[in-house]
Design a protein around this motif. Sequence first.
Motif, PDB file in Angstrom:
ATOM      1  N   ALA A  19      10.221 -12.986   6.099  1.00 34.18           N
ATOM      2  CA  ALA A  19       8.856 -13.516   6.129  1.00 34.18           C
ATOM      3  C   ALA A  19       7.847 -12.380   6.220  1.00 34.18           C
ATOM      4  O   ALA A  19       6.793 -12.426   5.581  1.00 34.18           O
ATOM      5  N   ALA A  20       8.160 -11.349   6.997  1.00 34.16           N
ATOM      6  CA  ALA A  20       7.251 -10.206   7.125  1.00 34.16           C
ATOM      7  C   ALA A  20       7.131  -9.469   5.793  1.00 34.16           C
ATOM      8  O   ALA A  20       6.033  -9.078   5.394  1.00 34.16           O
ATOM      9  N   PHE A  21       8.246  -9.269   5.083  1.00 33.11           N
ATOM     10  CA  PHE A  21       8.186  -8.619   3.773  1.00 33.11           C
ATOM     11  C   PHE A  21       7.340  -9.445   2.812  1.00 33.11           C
ATOM     12  O   PHE A  21       6.519  -8.899   2.072  1.00 33.11           O
ATOM     13  N   ALA A  22       7.535 -10.739   2.803  1.00 28.28           N
ATOM     14  CA  ALA A  22       6.776 -11.602   1.896  1.00 28.28           C
ATOM     15  C   ALA A  22       5.287 -11.553   2.225  1.00 28.28           C
ATOM     16  O   ALA A  22       4.451 -11.432   1.320  1.00 28.28           O
ATOM     17  N   PRO A  35       6.759   7.327  -0.640  1.00 26.29           N
ATOM     18  CA  PRO A  35       6.440   8.698  -0.247  1.00 26.29           C
ATOM     19  C   PRO A  35       7.627   9.507   0.282  1.00 26.29           C
ATOM     20  O   PRO A  35       7.777  10.673  -0.057  1.00 26.29           O
ATOM     21  N   ALA A  36       8.465   8.895   1.083  1.00 26.32           N
ATOM     22  CA  ALA A  36       9.602   9.628   1.664  1.00 26.32           C
ATOM     23  C   ALA A  36      10.747   9.809   0.670  1.00 26.32           C
ATOM     24  O   ALA A  36      11.647  10.607   0.904  1.00 26.32           O
ATOM     25  N   CYS A  37      10.698   9.063  -0.433  1.00 25.55           N
ATOM     26  CA  CYS A  37      11.775   9.125  -1.430  1.00 25.55           C
ATOM     27  C   CYS A  37      11.156   8.846  -2.803  1.00 25.55           C
ATOM     28  O   CYS A  37      11.327   7.762  -3.369  1.00 25.55           O
ATOM     29  N   PRO A  38      10.379   9.811  -3.344  1.00 24.08           N
ATOM     30  CA  PRO A  38       9.568   9.552  -4.531  1.00 24.08           C
ATOM     31  C   PRO A  38      10.331   9.142  -5.791  1.00 24.08           C
ATOM     32  O   PRO A  38       9.731   8.611  -6.717  1.00 24.08           O
ATOM     33  N   GLU A  39      11.639   9.342  -5.836  1.00 24.31           N
ATOM     34  CA  GLU A  39      12.383   8.881  -7.007  1.00 24.31           C
ATOM     35  C   GLU A  39      12.614   7.370  -6.977  1.00 24.31           C
ATOM     36  O   GLU A  39      13.076   6.789  -7.955  1.00 24.31           O
ATOM     37  N   TRP A  40      12.277   6.715  -5.853  1.00 19.57           N
ATOM     38  CA  TRP A  40      12.373   5.265  -5.730  1.00 19.57           C
ATOM     39  C   TRP A  40      10.984   4.650  -5.849  1.00 19.57           C
ATOM     40  O   TRP A  40       9.987   5.254  -5.485  1.00 19.57           O
ATOM     41  N   THR A  41      10.946   3.407  -6.326  1.00 20.90           N
ATOM     42  CA  THR A  41       9.692   2.638  -6.301  1.00 20.90           C
ATOM     43  C   THR A  41       9.751   1.668  -5.119  1.00 20.90           C
ATOM     44  O   THR A  41      10.847   1.404  -4.573  1.00 20.90           O
ATOM     45  N   LEU A  42       8.597   1.134  -4.761  1.00 21.05           N
ATOM     46  CA  LEU A  42       8.566   0.146  -3.687  1.00 21.05           C
ATOM     47  C   LEU A  42       9.438  -1.052  -4.042  1.00 21.05           C
ATOM     48  O   LEU A  42      10.162  -1.584  -3.200  1.00 21.05           O
ATOM     49  N   GLY A  43       9.405  -1.460  -5.301  1.00 20.47           N
ATOM     50  CA  GLY A  43      10.226  -2.593  -5.754  1.00 20.47           C
ATOM     51  C   GLY A  43      11.714  -2.339  -5.557  1.00 20.47           C
ATOM     52  O   GLY A  43      12.457  -3.225  -5.153  1.00 20.47           O
ATOM     53  N   GLU A  44      12.151  -1.114  -5.855  1.00 21.59           N
ATOM     54  CA  GLU A  44      13.560  -0.775  -5.654  1.00 21.59           C
ATOM     55  C   GLU A  44      13.912  -0.762  -4.168  1.00 21.59           C
ATOM     56  O   GLU A  44      14.994  -1.204  -3.775  1.00 21.59           O
ATOM     57  N   LEU A  45      12.990  -0.270  -3.369  1.00 16.34           N
ATOM     58  CA  LEU A  45      13.242  -0.186  -1.923  1.00 16.34           C
ATOM     59  C   LEU A  45      13.442  -1.565  -1.320  1.00 16.34           C
ATOM     60  O   LEU A  45      14.365  -1.785  -0.540  1.00 16.34           O
ATOM     61  N   VAL A  46      12.598  -2.508  -1.661  1.00 19.22           N
ATOM     62  CA  VAL A  46      12.718  -3.838  -1.059  1.00 19.22           C
ATOM     63  C   VAL A  46      13.635  -4.753  -1.846  1.00 19.22           C
ATOM     64  O   VAL A  46      13.884  -5.883  -1.450  1.00 19.22           O
ATOM     65  N   GLY A  47      14.151  -4.253  -2.971  1.00 19.44           N
ATOM     66  CA  GLY A  47      15.157  -5.017  -3.697  1.00 19.44           C
ATOM     67  C   GLY A  47      14.637  -6.152  -4.546  1.00 19.44           C
ATOM     68  O   GLY A  47      15.352  -7.078  -4.860  1.00 19.44           O
ATOM     69  N   THR A  48      13.373  -6.072  -4.952  1.00 21.99           N
ATOM     70  CA  THR A  48      12.830  -7.160  -5.743  1.00 21.99           C
ATOM     71  C   THR A  48      13.259  -7.107  -7.195  1.00 21.99           C
ATOM     72  O   THR A  48      13.342  -8.131  -7.857  1.00 21.99           O
ATOM     73  N   GLY A  49      13.462  -5.914  -7.711  1.00 15.14           N
ATOM     74  CA  GLY A  49      13.794  -5.770  -9.122  1.00 15.14           C
ATOM     75  C   GLY A  49      12.596  -5.962 -10.018  1.00 15.14           C
ATOM     76  O   GLY A  49      12.711  -6.009 -11.231  1.00 15.14           O
ATOM     77  N   ASP A  50      11.412  -6.107  -9.443  1.00 15.13           N
ATOM     78  CA  ASP A  50      10.194  -6.327 -10.227  1.00 15.13           C
ATOM     79  C   ASP A  50       9.520  -5.022 -10.635  1.00 15.13           C
ATOM     80  O   ASP A  50       8.426  -5.052 -11.174  1.00 15.13           O
TER      81      ASP A  50
END
Length: 51
Positions: A19-22, A35-50
């Motif tokens: 719920a907090a992520f949403a 920022p801490a892992c610039p080769e990742w996107t926010l979408g990849e980090l939270v697993g949305t695939g978007d």
Amino acid sequence: MILNPGNERYAKEISAQPAAFARDGTGADFGAPVPACPEWTLGELVGTGDA
């Protein structure tokens, strides 16, 4: 499964996180680099695939 008091709190926090992520992700740029892992996107980090 028997839970000790620490596990009960852990389980409560884990169940609250989706719920907090949403809520906190509304309007976020899921293509933005992390920022801490610039080769990742926010979408990849939270697993949305978007991303």
